[in-house]
Motif scaffolding. Structure first.
Motif, PDB file in Angstrom:
ATOM      1  N   GLU A 123     -29.295 -16.950  40.485  1.00  0.00           N
ATOM      2  CA  GLU A 123     -29.747 -15.643  40.990  1.00  0.00           C
ATOM      3  C   GLU A 123     -30.020 -14.686  39.830  1.00  0.00           C
ATOM      4  OE1 GLU A 123     -27.846 -17.932  44.040  1.00  0.00           O
ATOM      5  OE2 GLU A 123     -27.071 -17.253  42.083  1.00  0.00           O
ATOM      6  N   ASP A 124     -29.109 -14.635  38.844  1.00  0.00           N
ATOM      7  CA  ASP A 124     -29.338 -13.775  37.679  1.00  0.00           C
ATOM      8  C   ASP A 124     -30.514 -14.277  36.849  1.00  0.00           C
ATOM      9  OD1 ASP A 124     -27.401 -11.877  38.183  1.00  0.00           O
ATOM     10  OD2 ASP A 124     -25.831 -12.909  37.051  1.00  0.00           O
ATOM     11  N   PHE A 125     -30.675 -15.594  36.791  1.00  0.00           N
ATOM     12  CA  PHE A 125     -31.810 -16.171  36.069  1.00  0.00           C
ATOM     13  C   PHE A 125     -33.126 -15.664  36.662  1.00  0.00           C
ATOM     14  CE2 PHE A 125     -34.757 -19.923  35.686  1.00  0.00           C
ATOM     15  CZ  PHE A 125     -35.025 -19.762  34.334  1.00  0.00           C
ATOM     16  N   CYS A 126     -33.242 -15.692  37.981  1.00  0.00           N
ATOM     17  CA  CYS A 126     -34.463 -15.205  38.632  1.00  0.00           C
ATOM     18  C   CYS A 126     -34.600 -13.693  38.505  1.00  0.00           C
ATOM     19  CB  CYS A 126     -34.473 -15.608  40.108  1.00  0.00           C
ATOM     20  SG  CYS A 126     -34.613 -17.378  40.402  1.00  0.00           S
ATOM     21  N   ARG A 127     -33.496 -13.020  38.389  1.00  0.00           N
ATOM     22  CA  ARG A 127     -33.519 -11.558  38.316  1.00  0.00           C
ATOM     23  C   ARG A 127     -33.962 -11.059  36.943  1.00  0.00           C
ATOM     24  NH1 ARG A 127     -28.021  -7.881  38.800  1.00  0.00           N
ATOM     25  NH2 ARG A 127     -28.980  -5.821  38.479  1.00  0.00           N
ATOM     26  N   ALA A 147     -46.596 -24.697  23.626  1.00  0.00           N
ATOM     27  CA  ALA A 147     -46.008 -25.721  22.761  1.00  0.00           C
ATOM     28  C   ALA A 147     -45.444 -26.879  23.572  1.00  0.00           C
ATOM     29  CB  ALA A 147     -44.915 -25.098  21.888  1.00  0.00           C
ATOM     30  N   LEU A 148     -44.894 -26.610  24.746  1.00  0.00           N
ATOM     31  CA  LEU A 148     -44.358 -27.692  25.568  1.00  0.00           C
ATOM     32  C   LEU A 148     -45.452 -28.689  25.927  1.00  0.00           C
ATOM     33  CD1 LEU A 148     -41.974 -25.777  28.036  1.00  0.00           C
ATOM     34  CD2 LEU A 148     -41.349 -27.085  26.001  1.00  0.00           C
ATOM     35  N   VAL A 149     -46.623 -28.183  26.287  1.00  0.00           N
ATOM     36  CA  VAL A 149     -47.746 -29.061  26.599  1.00  0.00           C
ATOM     37  C   VAL A 149     -48.201 -29.798  25.345  1.00  0.00           C
ATOM     38  CG1 VAL A 149     -50.166 -29.111  27.327  1.00  0.00           C
ATOM     39  CG2 VAL A 149     -48.518 -27.739  28.599  1.00  0.00           C
ATOM     40  N   ASP A 150     -48.232 -29.105  24.208  1.00  0.00           N
ATOM     41  CA  ASP A 150     -48.674 -29.738  22.966  1.00  0.00           C
ATOM     42  C   ASP A 150     -47.681 -30.777  22.464  1.00  0.00           C
ATOM     43  OD1 ASP A 150     -50.921 -28.223  23.069  1.00  0.00           O
ATOM     44  OD2 ASP A 150     -50.442 -26.928  21.385  1.00  0.00           O
ATOM     45  N   PHE A 151     -46.433 -30.703  22.908  1.00  0.00           N
ATOM     46  CA  PHE A 151     -45.439 -31.707  22.530  1.00  0.00           C
ATOM     47  C   PHE A 151     -45.487 -32.943  23.435  1.00  0.00           C
ATOM     48  CE2 PHE A 151     -42.316 -28.388  20.606  1.00  0.00           C
ATOM     49  CZ  PHE A 151     -43.088 -28.339  19.464  1.00  0.00           C
ATOM     50  N   THR A 152     -46.006 -32.797  24.629  1.00  0.00           N
ATOM     51  CA  THR A 152     -45.941 -33.898  25.592  1.00  0.00           C
ATOM     52  C   THR A 152     -47.312 -34.410  26.025  1.00  0.00           C
ATOM     53  OG1 THR A 152     -45.927 -32.422  27.511  1.00  0.00           O
ATOM     54  CG2 THR A 152     -43.785 -32.969  26.534  1.00  0.00           C
ATOM     55  N   GLY A 153     -48.312 -33.526  26.073  1.00  0.00           N
ATOM     56  CA  GLY A 153     -49.586 -33.905  26.676  1.00  0.00           C
ATOM     57  C   GLY A 153     -49.426 -34.218  28.141  1.00  0.00           C
ATOM     58  N   GLY A 154     -48.364 -33.672  28.735  1.00  0.00           N
ATOM     59  CA  GLY A 154     -48.002 -34.056  30.092  1.00  0.00           C
ATOM     60  C   GLY A 154     -48.309 -33.010  31.134  1.00  0.00           C
ATOM     61  N   VAL A 155     -47.580 -33.102  32.221  1.00  0.00           N
ATOM     62  CA  VAL A 155     -47.786 -32.245  33.387  1.00  0.00           C
ATOM     63  C   VAL A 155     -47.012 -30.944  33.189  1.00  0.00           C
ATOM     64  CG1 VAL A 155     -47.516 -32.078  35.868  1.00  0.00           C
ATOM     65  CG2 VAL A 155     -47.985 -34.290  34.808  1.00  0.00           C
ATOM     66  N   HIS A 156     -47.676 -29.849  33.473  1.00  0.00           N
ATOM     67  CA  HIS A 156     -47.048 -28.543  33.306  1.00  0.00           C
ATOM     68  C   HIS A 156     -47.167 -27.744  34.595  1.00  0.00           C
ATOM     69  CE1 HIS A 156     -47.783 -24.150  32.077  1.00  0.00           C
ATOM     70  NE2 HIS A 156     -46.488 -24.324  32.141  1.00  0.00           N
ATOM     71  N   ILE A 157     -46.048 -27.188  35.037  1.00  0.00           N
ATOM     72  CA  ILE A 157     -46.097 -26.222  36.136  1.00  0.00           C
ATOM     73  C   ILE A 157     -45.389 -24.958  35.693  1.00  0.00           C
ATOM     74  CG2 ILE A 157     -46.143 -28.036  37.892  1.00  0.00           C
ATOM     75  CD1 ILE A 157     -43.280 -27.134  38.652  1.00  0.00           C
ATOM     76  N   CYS A 158     -45.855 -23.844  36.187  1.00  0.00           N
ATOM     77  CA  CYS A 158     -45.264 -22.549  35.878  1.00  0.00           C
ATOM     78  C   CYS A 158     -44.762 -21.925  37.177  1.00  0.00           C
ATOM     79  CB  CYS A 158     -46.291 -21.635  35.213  1.00  0.00           C
ATOM     80  SG  CYS A 158     -45.629 -20.008  34.756  1.00  0.00           S
ATOM     81  N   VAL A 159     -43.507 -21.506  37.177  1.00  0.00           N
ATOM     82  CA  VAL A 159     -42.889 -20.900  38.356  1.00  0.00           C
ATOM     83  C   VAL A 159     -42.671 -19.413  38.069  1.00  0.00           C
ATOM     84  CG1 VAL A 159     -40.881 -20.884  39.874  1.00  0.00           C
ATOM     85  CG2 VAL A 159     -41.723 -23.054  38.941  1.00  0.00           C
ATOM     86  N   GLN A 160     -43.244 -18.568  38.915  1.00  0.00           N
ATOM     87  CA  GLN A 160     -43.008 -17.131  38.790  1.00  0.00           C
ATOM     88  C   GLN A 160     -41.674 -16.805  39.445  1.00  0.00           C
ATOM     89  OE1 GLN A 160     -44.977 -15.147  36.947  1.00  0.00           O
ATOM     90  NE2 GLN A 160     -46.169 -17.015  36.522  1.00  0.00           N
ATOM     91  N   LEU A 161     -40.710 -16.357  38.645  1.00  0.00           N
ATOM     92  CA  LEU A 161     -39.348 -16.178  39.142  1.00  0.00           C
ATOM     93  C   LEU A 161     -39.180 -14.929  39.991  1.00  0.00           C
ATOM     94  CD1 LEU A 161     -37.459 -17.326  35.933  1.00  0.00           C
ATOM     95  CD2 LEU A 161     -37.841 -18.613  38.045  1.00  0.00           C
ATOM     96  N   SER A 162     -40.182 -14.046  39.972  1.00  0.00           N
ATOM     97  CA  SER A 162     -40.119 -12.888  40.869  1.00  0.00           C
ATOM     98  C   SER A 162     -40.334 -13.308  42.319  1.00  0.00           C
ATOM     99  CB  SER A 162     -41.173 -11.851  40.466  1.00  0.00           C
ATOM    100  OG  SER A 162     -42.469 -12.437  40.510  1.00  0.00           O
ATOM    101  N   ASN A 163     -40.981 -14.471  42.504  1.00  0.00           N
ATOM    102  CA  ASN A 163     -41.199 -15.012  43.847  1.00  0.00           C
ATOM    103  C   ASN A 163     -41.017 -16.525  43.782  1.00  0.00           C
ATOM    104  OD1 ASN A 163     -41.920 -15.234  46.567  1.00  0.00           O
ATOM    105  ND2 ASN A 163     -44.106 -15.405  46.077  1.00  0.00           N
ATOM    106  N   PRO A 164     -39.790 -16.992  43.552  1.00  0.00           N
ATOM    107  CA  PRO A 164     -39.563 -18.422  43.318  1.00  0.00           C
ATOM    108  C   PRO A 164     -39.686 -19.231  44.600  1.00  0.00           C
ATOM    109  CG  PRO A 164     -37.472 -17.276  43.433  1.00  0.00           C
ATOM    110  CD  PRO A 164     -38.537 -16.216  43.514  1.00  0.00           C
TER     111      PRO A 164
END
Length: 695
Positions: free
Chosen positions: A328-332, A203-220
């Motif tokens: 730290e808790d966010f990534c955890r 939905a974020l991409v469909d709202f913006t048509g913009g640039v999207h990156i995904c960060v895996q928080l287990s290995n930020p």
């Protein structure tokens, strides 16, 4: 009658070049024109009812309501729910609404992010709409869908039970923009049930048509905090999700977080606690309630360790679904972070060096351009290939250069209207460095060269992307599915800090047409006298043959024993006569017949040389080699079209189909050269019909 798909593809490509499908000129979803339809309703003084997304159980879909609840559903206009409906009440906020019965927390969380960026919100939700002036029960919204902005028209009939909305609802019962926005997106997806389960990135991409990156928080990444701060400052939308539990249920954990649930990142802030800086992330639960109860939660005593100013600014002790936690808790406790923005400047924080975007649509077709991953060395090369030349960075960009200078995104496009029926393939891409090569790179290139960059894993997601470092030079990007022979469409987006030049690598050697014609004239076969003798045996008193006579000549004499599926049909022979007939008589004279025979001999020789499997037919991969051997240079799109048009259901092409294909390809190329300036062709309608109806 609608135009054939090949025509619509050309029209859509032209529209894209003319700016159609942009945010300022969106495509009309399902060809529904909001302005025209609204004007019609106002003139006729009728309330609009959308027959493309009707107010009935089909639009709700299956599986989200029990049969008994479904039987109680009434579709009501807002004026039948409350006496004084409003589109927006006192501005828009993430606290305006909460999730309903459908499991679309990913979508609701994305709406929460949208409320922070008013300039993006106005693109998606035209805020001038109301229930007062020019009201006719019709609203519209805009979404970016797979390369194009679309304008989606809906009526305002909403599903209710006992007079209450059953899906997203505002906390102020008179406010309806969230429910109408959800209905518009349900229409795009196919139904309300088609919105069940998803990820915020969609939905974020469909709202913006913009640039999207995904960060895996287990290995930020090491610079995660700086990245999130820059994203917040650059007006990005951010969403995240918690890991799935043992079941698909949204189980509330003892710490207050919900398993397998989407959240909105609503802020980041560094505070001083006991003289030590603490990086805090603020999150919002789209349920509108239910919060984290660990460190820095609303009731945490740690809030007494920060300045009164920070405490007053940030702490809100109420059950509204919003809370703070440490990075730290966010990534955890969270699995991934999605950042979406109109411009990727947040990647390095530079405002002086703007990233540049290249965009390309392509398709994998089983047997021709779906070669699978590098585990398939014999077919990998058949995948679509895109050459990219990266120039040196300008002085301004060089001064702000970060480690990563290019973002590549690969998104697969659905082939079904209903979102829940879409089966995403496992997709990925590889990047190779090269120098001086042109045309489609062969299998040997990929056996000798290893990728300089690639997706880490193949994922069955709508989109995969990699942020990477590539030095100035020439590169080849090969998008692919994990398994060969899987058909799907895709969008390849390349975003770079440096100037880049992207082109599709396809076709084979660019042989000169005259060289090919000379090869045909010199082809070894029966001598010309023998050909003319046979021709006279079958021709009429004017020494001409029509399609029926040509059919007997080809099937019974010239190619007898070579044809596997009953020989040339009468329609195929009529087509050959039309393509070779210079006098427009519907017949071939001796010269025209001999020339056709020589072409057929050449094509037959190519057919058997390229039939490496010795089956008497060409596989779709062998077709590529045969087209190249005939001296033609063609794109992957054209090759896919040939396979669909001339291939059998088994995926193979017979000799007669190959001859018909190459003969048409050759003759239509000649027609274009004769009637064009070499780049484009202008025909009057009568001229176009004259050529099209006979050839």
């Amino acid at each position: 009658m609608p135009a054939p798909g090949v025509c619509m593809n050309i029209i859509n490509a032209r529209h894209m070049k003319d700016g159609y499908g942009t945010i300022s000129n969106p495509e009309k979803f399902l060809n529904q024109d909001f302005k025209q339809m609204k004007e019609y309703c106002l003139i006729r003084r009728v309330r609009y009812i959308d027959d493309m997304f009707p107010p009935d159980r089909r639009s709700i879909g299956q599986g989200i309501l029990s049969p008994s609840d479904l039987a109680q559903v009434q579709w009501l206009r807002p004026s039948k729910i409350v006496s004084n409906p409003a589109f927006v009440v006192d501005g828009v906020s993430r606290f305006d609404f909460g999730q309903g019965l459908v499991g679309n927390c990913w979508f609701i969380a994305s709406i929460g992010a949208l409320t922070f960026q008013n300039h993006i919100l106005k693109q998606v939700v035209p805020l001038e709409q109301s229930f007062d002036k020019d009201y006719c029960g019709m609203f519209h919204f805009r979404f970016w869908r797979f390369g194009r902005w679309v304008d989606v028209v809906i009526d305002d009939k909403l599903p209710t039970i006992n007079g209450r909305l059953i899906f997203v609802r505002s906390k102020d019962p008179t406010e309806f923009w969230p429910a109408l926005l959800e209905k518009a997106y349900a229409k795009v997806c196919g139904s309300y049930s088609d919105m069940n389960a998803g990820t915020p990135s969609e939905a974020l991409v469909d709202f913006t048509g913009g640039v999207h990156i995904c960060v895996q928080l287990s290995n930020p990444p090491k610079n995660l905090w700086e990245l999130m701060c820059r994203a917040g400052q650059s007006k990005s939308l951010m969403g995240c999700g918690t890991p799935q539990g043992e079941t698909s249920a949204n189980t509330v954990l003892p710490n207050g977080l919900v398993q397998g649930h989407a959240y909105t990142v609503t802020g980041v802030k560094q505070m001083m606690s006991r003289g030590t800086p603490v990086n805090l992330v603020r999150l919002w639960n789209p349920w509108g309630r239910g919060e984290w109860n660990g460190d820095w939660s609303d009731k945490s005593q740690l809030w007494h360790t920060v300045s009164p100013q920070d405490r007053d600014m940030c702490l809100s002790d109420r059950d509204d679904g919003e809370f703070w936690m440490t990075l730290e808790d966010f990534c955890r406790f969270y699995s991934d972070l999605d950042i979406c923005c109109l411009c990727p400047d947040f990647l390095d924080g530079s405002s002086t060096c703007h990233w540049k975007t290249s965009f390309y649509e392509g398709r994998w077709v089983a047997g021709t351009t779906a070669g699978g991953c590098l585990n398939n060395p014999d077919s990998f090369w058949t995948n679509p290939q895109y050459g990219i030349k990266i120039e040196k960075l300008s002085n301004e960009c060089a001064e702000t250069q970060s480690d990563k200078n290019i973002l590549v995104s690969l998104m697969q496009k659905p082939d079904k209207r209903n979102r829940r029926l879409v089966q995403n393939l496992h997709i990925g891409f590889s990047v190779f460095e090269y120098k001086g090569l042109r045309g489609k790179f062969p299998a040997d290139f990929f056996r000798r060269n290893s990728p300089v960059a690639q997706t880490n894993t193949f994922v069955n997601a709508r989109e995969v992307m990699e942020l990477m470092t590539l030095k100035p030079g020439e590169y080849l990007i090969v998008p692919c599915t994990f398994n060969p022979n899987e058909t799907a469409s895709f969008i390849l987006t390349i975003i770079s800090k440096a100037e880049t030049h992207v082109h599709e690598n396809s076709g084979g050697p660019n042989h000169d047409h005259m060289e090919t014609e000379q090869a045909i004239s010199e082809q070894i076969g029966a001598d010309e006298d023998s050909k003319r003798t046979l021709f006279r045996q079958f021709s009429d008193k004017y020494e001409e043959v029509d399609a029926e006579q040509l059919q007997r000549l080809l099937n019974d004499k010239i190619l007898t024993g070579d044809l596997k599926s009953g020989g040339f049909s009468i329609d195929a022979c009529r087509s050959m006569v039309a393509l070779m007939d210079t006098s427009i008589t519907g017949r071939l004279n001796g010269e025209e017949f001999v020339r056709l025979w020589k072409k057929i001999e050449t094509y037959k020789d190519i057919f058997y040389r390229c039939d490496s499997s010795k089956t008497g037919t060409l596989s779709l991969n062998e077709l590529r080699s045969a087209v190249i051997a005939s001296g033609k240079s063609t794109s992957d799109d054209m090759l896919n079209l040939m396979a669909v048009r001339y291939g059998a259901s088994s995926g193979h092409i017979t000799l007669e189909s190959f001859i018909s294909l190459i003969l048409r390809f050759d003759c239509m190329s000649q027609i274009f050269r004769q009637l064009s300036d070499g780049k484009a062709m202008r025909l009057q309608e009568s001229e176009w019909m004259y050529v099209a109806m006979y050839t």
